[in-house]
Design a protein around this motif. Structure first.
Motif, short mmCIF file in Angstrom:
data_model
loop_
_atom_site.label_atom_id
_atom_site.label_comp_id
_atom_site.label_asym_id
_atom_site.label_seq_id
_atom_site.Cartn_x
_atom_site.Cartn_y
_atom_site.Cartn_z
N LEU A 113 0.77 -1.20 -0.20
CA LEU A 113 0.02 0.06 0.14
C LEU A 113 0.82 1.16 -0.14
N SER A 114 0.24 2.45 -0.25
CA SER A 114 0.92 3.71 -0.13
C SER A 114 1.32 3.90 0.99
N PRO A 115 2.48 4.64 1.55
CA PRO A 115 2.81 4.88 2.87
C PRO A 115 1.69 5.34 3.85
N SER A 116 0.91 6.29 3.03
CA SER A 116 -0.31 6.89 3.95
C SER A 116 -1.26 5.87 4.54
N ARG A 117 -1.65 4.89 3.43
CA ARG A 117 -2.62 3.94 3.71
C ARG A 117 -2.08 2.75 4.90
N ALA A 118 -0.73 2.40 4.45
CA ALA A 118 -0.01 1.48 5.56
C ALA A 118 -0.10 2.10 6.95
N ARG A 119 0.17 3.52 6.95
CA ARG A 119 0.30 4.04 8.29
C ARG A 119 -0.98 4.14 8.87
#
Length: 265
Positions: free
Chosen positions: A90-96
């Protein structure tokens, strides 16, 4: 108080602990707990061992630390962490944000999978922070081959920066970044209240979050280096194409929050 030294084009920071706990709102959290969120693509897991050792060092000071890793690949079994299994990268934002759902600390801090917490990380939290205050701290590049550190230039000066104060610049190699977030230390309820990181952004989601928090809440800048950013060949910042796209997204972020960059326009 730490020591800041000018060395050529770099400013080096050694030691220090926060002197700015007098700024803040709400009740003080005398022994705050912290959740460290790490989004990992799975391809840099060898670096996680260094991150783990820095987190263990923070725990040894008595700090209550929860480490949440969100990754499509299970981390090494030796790591003491909460693992959020992603079905796909996932993108970093979604993973975070996936990791944020597992967070239980009073404050939330991001740590990329190739970076480390500094020796002074716990100093920014162990003395107690205010529950309703957003904090930031300094960051430094880490050169593993020589084990040396260089603090990023032009970061916000220590102290309280009220809501909307976004005119100061961090001058990157190729373009200016207004109010670079450095390292954010955010009350979990505040981060959840703004919806975490913006899922629509594939890049610069950390700049977007910092701008959102600065405009809405203001930031207390602590006089301590909390993160070491590893310098290595696979860094995103070494790709001109990625950084150009980053610049474009950042300009969109500025427009979104009505930020005017000094010296432009």
């Amino acid at each position: 108080m730490g020591v800041v030294e000018q060395q050529g084009t770099h400013i080096c920071y050694r030691g220090g602990s926060s002197q700015f706990h007098q700024y803040g709102g709400g009740a003080a959290v005398l022994q705050p707990s912290v959740t460290i969120i790490t989004p990992s693509t799975g391809c840099r897991q060898e670096y996680l061992l260094d991150a783990a050792s820095s987190i263990e060092r923070a725990k040894n000071t008595g700090l209550d630390v929860q480490w949440v890793i969100a990754s499509p690949e299970k981390p090494p079994v030796s790591l003491e962490c909460d693992y959020v299994a992603l079905k796909e990268p996932l993108s970093p934002s979604r993973a975070r944000n996936a990791a944020l759902e597992r967070a239980r600390g009073d404050f939330v801090v991001n740590l990329d999978d190739d970076d480390m917490l500094s020796l002074d990380f716990s100093a920014s939290l162990i003395d107690g922070l205010y529950r309703d205050t957003v904090y930031a701290a300094y960051s430094a590049d880490w050169f593993p081959e020589t084990d040396t550190h260089h603090i990023w230039e032009g970061q916000l000066p220590p102290g309280f920066h009220p809501p909307g104060e976004v005119s100061l610049l961090w001058l990157a190699d190729t373009y200016p970044i207004a109010m670079h977030p450095s390292t954010l230390i955010v009350p979990r309820h505040t981060l959840e209240g703004v919806g975490g990181w913006d899922d629509s952004l594939e890049q610069a989601e950390d700049i977007d979050l910092a701008a959102c928090l600065m405009v809405e809440y203001g930031i207390v800048m602590l006089d301590v280096v909390t993160h070491y950013y590893r310098k290595h060949p696979g860094q995103m910042t070494r790709s001109k194409e990625v950084m150009q796209r980053d610049h474009e997204v950042i300009q969109q972020v500025y427009s979104r929050y009505g930020i005017s960059v000094v010296g432009e326009g």
